[in-house]
Design a protein around this motif. Structure first.
Motif: not given
Ligand code: ADP
Ligand code: MG
Length: 476
Positions: A140-168
């Motif tokens: 276990i390495d706890l160095n990362r514990a507490g590092t700030p994140l934003i979690e970005i949640v999309s609507e389920p609107e992408m129709e295939n892998a290509a769209e998902a990758v482009q969005y990402l």
């Protein structure tokens, strides 16, 4: 028969100096367990203090995607036990996130689509379990514990892998433009969970989804989604049901496998963290951040097309990476080079060398000003394209300066018509047989003559001028 539906949850590490609730450093790569302080470990008697910089970064992101910035968002405890989470809960946001709504435009094959974003919330990262360091033991390495994140949640609107990758990719580019994350995917600063489900064509109701956790490369996201779509299609085809679960993508086998059944939100027993106050954000702060926003990729794209007359295709490549777009503009700066020439050289030659040597823009051995010098030598016809490619490779691989290479090698392009006329006359005299063949219709021989002139001039003749002279002189 089946339509696939994809929604992404993207975790972005914010590049603040210290953790989101403690003064411990967020540096990557320090020796294990040296950067988690009592607050990150959840020791009794400690209190978290919110890092203002992380809040500002989340607001920047919210503004950039056209979202609402909520002025009373709340931190909540998400309770679960895992060895890399010593507190027994993760501080996150649940009912009221800091960023709500917004969208991201994606373009694929000239077709543009808007992907809606549900929310983006602030939270702390967990530590890391390391399973491949010791045989039969996990570390276990706890160095990362507490590092700030934003979690970005999309609507389920992408129709295939290509769209998902482009969005990402667009979100990745955006957070780097905003300067809120280094976006380093190998180091885990930017990673995503892909939710995938299938439904019958034309049906509105979404099917049951599987969530593939923690994917950290664009290629893996594409492979994992495609693989998951096929897996679910096979299940549905034989009349079975997809079960809602969390899966893991294994790049070495290119398959996803089950990790655990899906935990529902109510299993986490979310409740507002009693140690933290609601995040009150004033309109003044938002206004202030708005007026200091950098130019965003979408605006830069429009500017490049109108200011430099570049094609949309070239512009998308240059603008996708903030540093690459700056490299382009720095190369052009104060010169009268044709922007299209510069764009072409960067997109074809420079990017090819960068790919071969695995270098990103900040590590390019060729500085923008050196590329400018090289290209101005093509522009004024001092050297040929072919010579310039050679020079660029030497600049790239040996760190040589273009002026030195061009001068030391005595590289120059011979464009002088009198000089070239003499050389061509000589060659025609010595190859009268080939001249006859050419004149009797063997057009292909023109290349032979060009080759002879090049040989006689050690490759320094200007090909455009030779072609003109040869065509003229070889006429019957
Ligand atoms: P969680 O995974 O934390 O339980 P959410 O309900 O917020 O939470 O959903 C997370 C992600 O799953 C979102 O990006 C959403 O778009 C996506 N999602 C939800 N339902 C589906 C579905 N049926 N198919 C594909 N993606 C979905
Ligand atoms: Mg999820």
């Amino acid at each position: 028969m089946w339509e696939s539906v994809i929604g992404l949850e993207i975790h972005v590490q914010l590049n603040t100096k210290s953790k989101i609730f403690s003064p411990a450093s967020t540096d990557f790569g320090s020796s294990q367990n040296t950067q988690a302080c009592a607050i990150d470990l959840g020791m009794p008697g400690v209190l978290p203090v919110l890092n203002e910089e992380a809040v500002i970064m989340a607001i920047k992101f919210g503004i950039a995607i056209g979202a609402d910035i909520l002025d009373d968002s709340i931190f909540a405890r998400k309770n679960y036990f895992y060895p890399d989470l010593p507190k027994g809960y993760q501080i996150s946001q649940f009912e009221i996130p800091i960023v709500s709504g917004g969208s991201m435009e994606i373009t694929i094959d000239n077709k543009t689509k808007v992907v809606n974003i549900t929310r983006a919330h602030l939270e702390e990262d967990a530590g890391k379990s390391i399973h491949d360091l010791y045989p039969n033991e996990s570390a276990i390495d706890l160095n990362r514990a507490g590092t700030p994140l934003i979690e970005i949640v999309s609507e389920p609107e992408m129709e295939n892998a290509a769209e998902a990758v482009q969005y990402l990719k667009n979100i990745h580019s955006l957070v780097r433009y905003l300067g809120i994350s280094d976006g380093n995917m190998q180091e885990g600063s930017f990673r995503c969970d892909a939710n995938v489900s299938l439904k019958k064509q034309g049906v509105d109701k979404l099917g049951t989804r599987a969530e593939i956790k923690n994917i950290n490369s664009f290629k893996y996201v594409e492979n994992a989604i495609n693989h998951e779509i096929e897996r679910q299609a096979r299940i549905l085809e034989r009349g079975d049901k997809v079960i809602q679960e969390t899966r893991l993508y294994d790049p070495s086998k290119n398959e996803t496998r089950s990790m655990r059944s899906k935990v529902e939100a109510n299993d986490y027993r979310y409740f507002p963290d009693p140690d933290l106050l609601p995040v009150c954000i004033s309109q003044d702060l938002i206004k202030n951040i708005k007026s200091n926003m950098p130019e965003l990729p979408s605006t830069k794209k429009i500017r490049f097309i109108s200011q430099y007359g570049l094609s949309e295709y070239d512009t998308i490549i240059l603008v996708s990476d903030r540093e690459l777009s700056e490299y382009f503009e720095n190369t052009l700066k104060t010169s009268d080079l044709n922007p299209k020439l510069v764009a072409n050289w960067i997109i074809t030659e420079v990017l090819a060398l960068a790919k071969k040597t695995y270098l990103s823009v900040k590590d390019y051995p060729v500085l923008a000003e050196d590329l400018r010098y090289l290209l101005s030598n093509i522009s004024d016809e001092t050297i040929s394209n072919k010579q310039a490619k050679e020079v660029l490779e030497r600049m790239w691989n040996n760190n040589e300066k273009p002026r030195d290479i061009i001068e030391n090698e005595g590289m120059k392009q011979i464009s002088n018509i009198d000089e070239l006329n003499k050389i061509v006359d000589n060659i025609i005299k010595n190859h009268y047989k080939s001249v006859e063949e050419y004149q009797s219709g063997k057009d292909k021989l023109l290349g032979f003559f060009v080759g002879q002139v090049m040989k006689a001039t050690q490759g320094q003749a200007n090909p455009k001028v030779i072609n003109q002279i040869l065509k003229e002189k070889l006429k019957k």
